[in-house]
Design an enzyme around this catalytic site. Sequence first.
Site, short mmCIF file in Angstrom:
data_model
loop_
_atom_site.label_atom_id
_atom_site.label_comp_id
_atom_site.label_asym_id
_atom_site.label_seq_id
_atom_site.Cartn_x
_atom_site.Cartn_y
_atom_site.Cartn_z
CB CYS A 17 -0.80 0.05 1.29
SG CYS A 17 -2.24 -1.23 1.09
CB CYS B 104 -3.42 2.55 2.44
SG CYS B 104 -4.88 1.63 1.75
CB CYS C 71 -3.42 -1.89 -2.01
SG CYS C 71 -4.90 -1.33 -1.18
CB CYS D 143 -4.05 3.08 -1.54
SG CYS D 143 -2.82 1.88 -1.39
ZN LIG Z 1 -4.21 0.20 0.27
#
Ligand SMILES: [Zn+2]
Length: 349
Positions: free
Chosen positions: A37, A41, A68, A71
């Site tokens: 991330c 995030c 991810c 994000c």
């Molecule tokens: Zn994330």
Amino acid sequence: MTVSMIDPDECWTAVLGRDRAFDGRFVTGVLSTGIYCRPSCAARHPRRENVRFFADGAAARGAGLRPCKRCLPDDVSRDERAVLAAIAAIRAAEQPLALAALAAETGYSPTHFQRVFTRHTGLSPAAYARALMAERAAQALTEERRVTDAVYAAGYSGPSRFYAANEGRLGMTPSAWANGGRGVTIRWAVVPTTLGDMLVAATDKGVCRLSFGEGRAALEARFPNAELVAGGAEFARLLDEVIRAVEAPGDFAHIPLDVKGTAFQEAVWRELRRIPAGETRSYAELAAAAGNPGAVRAAGSANGANNVAVLIPCHRVIRSDGSLGGYAYGLEVKRALLQREGALDDDLL
Ligand SMILES: [Zn+2]
């Protein structure tokens, strides 16, 4: 572009604070879920022992992790790194930088770079440089108290250009804020100030939002049906005025506002505008001045519902025992504002 790895404790602090300033400087790998991330995030924080930090997405993928989906760490980091690098270059430069030169540093075409930069800051690189110059002029004014020095120190060609900004209209001009700003065009920008990044947004009637630490998303949530437009020449002049008012608070009654509240809220906001710089009031005094001495709590909420920080100086209201009370952007900002207005005795800090 190379990234120097930063300290894991510093990384973890940034993650816990969802600090967007660290996006693009490292990614957070979560071994238990196999994803990585951005530091900011919005997903729930993993346990510290499952976390490893990587310099970038490529390093995280090399360790077998996936980006991810929430994000999108790979999609944004290149843009943000480009914008951060450009801002650093603009800040360090003695002379205005050409767009082509800035873009070349990032590897983007000038057109694409201009679009990316404007999406992140609300201003073109040239307008950002001008805003920075205005901010430095304002800061120099507070520090030196000598106008001509400040003008030349900030890089303006002379006093006449410094004073060329619009006079602006007086007072509040309420417009229809029903329906989240439908049919209203709002121009906006995020600019650096000594109090942190400042969001300024304005309709053609006046400033409708001034806040700290917010960006386009927050503005969209507040005015979901308005048309948001970044920058603009006339807006840039208003922005200069606002930056100066924030850096050297005092006389900013000439800056037009566009705010709408209940009759009592508007009475409170008007009374806030009447508190001179360097003075404070209690919530009880504010309620009485707004015509309803019994409505102390309502005066407090009206204070908190203020859309335009600093220019409607809700920071000038403190508790009757002399303590600072609350502030939407943190007590450090409130204290800094009161301090530069001379409203705080040093021994009260
Ligand atoms: Zn994330």
